[in-house]
Every structure is written in C-alpha cells, then in structure tokens.
Design an enzyme around this catalytic site. Structure first.
Site, PDB file in Angstrom:
ATOM      1  N   CYS A  32       0.808  -1.229   0.000  1.00 33.78           N
ATOM      2  CA  CYS A  32       0.000   0.000   0.000  1.00 33.78           C
ATOM      3  C   CYS A  32       0.838   1.275   0.000  1.00 33.78           C
ATOM      4  O   CYS A  32       0.579   2.196  -0.771  1.00 33.78           O
ATOM      5  CB  CYS A  32      -0.933  -0.004   1.200  1.00 33.78           C
ATOM      6  SG  CYS A  32      -2.061  -1.421   1.183  1.00 33.78           S
ATOM      7  N   HIS A  33       1.843   1.338   0.879  1.00 33.58           N
ATOM      8  CA  HIS A  33       2.611   2.573   1.018  1.00 33.58           C
ATOM      9  C   HIS A  33       4.113   2.369   0.936  1.00 33.58           C
ATOM     10  O   HIS A  33       4.879   3.291   1.182  1.00 33.58           O
ATOM     11  CB  HIS A  33       2.236   3.284   2.330  1.00 33.58           C
ATOM     12  CG  HIS A  33       0.785   3.612   2.394  1.00 33.58           C
ATOM     13  ND1 HIS A  33      -0.108   2.872   3.154  1.00 33.58           N
ATOM     14  CD2 HIS A  33       0.062   4.561   1.762  1.00 33.58           C
ATOM     15  CE1 HIS A  33      -1.319   3.377   2.992  1.00 33.58           C
ATOM     16  NE2 HIS A  33      -1.243   4.395   2.155  1.00 33.58           N
TER      17      HIS A  33
END
Length: 111
Positions: free
Chosen positions: A74-75
């Site tokens: 995700c990040h």
C-alpha cells in the site's frame, strides 16, 4: 538467509530491536525462538496493511544486503526477514512478534 540477519544493517530503524514489541526469548538477531522459523503479526506498523514476503526482488535484496524481506504493497514500507523496518519508509516500528511457544517438535502455540 539466517546468516544475513546476524549482522545489524545500518539501513534499519531499530537494527538491534531495542524498541520492538517481542517476547524476551526473541531478543536476538533473528527475532525468533528458532532461527529456522519466523513468527510475526503480519500487519504493517504504518496503517495496518498486510506486508508480503518477497524473495525475488533484486532492489530489496540489495537494500537489505540479504536474500529477501517483506514489502507493504500500500505505502511501500519494507522489512527484513526478521521483521525489522527499513529507514525512510512510512512504517515507524518493526513488525510485532507475539508471545508464542513450541509445545512439540512441530507444534506451535501463539498467545
């Protein structure tokens, strides 16, 4: 893989796992009771996503000086094979290691 974890990597936020949530029995370079088995809570310490094991990522391997690690899709947070977080990523701390015990040669109790 285990041999690569024995030397603290300066690219890690907490290479000695001094600020990590882990049982006292896991306060060692592999952050595990047995070097051949890693137990961790698979939740990124940034926003709770699920990091994935990556053994085939050449850039990650070069960054960690080891054959593999965990990547949060995700990040972009990255962890070595002992769940220690790399510097300059969103995740602030190493992956949490739960209390666990071996109750037999091939049996593990978590919690």
């Amino acid at each position: 893989m285990v041999r690569a974890l024995r030397w603290p990597d300066p690219e890690l936020v907490d290479p000695q796992s001094k600020r990590s949530e882990q049982p006292a029995s896991c306060a060692n370079p592999t952050r595990s009771e047995r070097a051949d088995l890693f137990v961790a809570i698979g939740i990124c310490t940034h926003l709770g996503c699920t990091p994935t094991l990556r053994l085939d990522d050449a850039a990650l391997n070069a960054e960690l000086h080891a054959p593999g690690g965990f990547v949060c899709p995700c990040h972009g947070s990255r962890y070595d094979l002992a769940g220690r977080v790399v510097k300059n990523v969103p995740a602030p701390t190493n992956l949490e290691i739960p209390d666990y015990a071996f109750t037999g040669a091939s049996t593990l109790r978590i919690g």
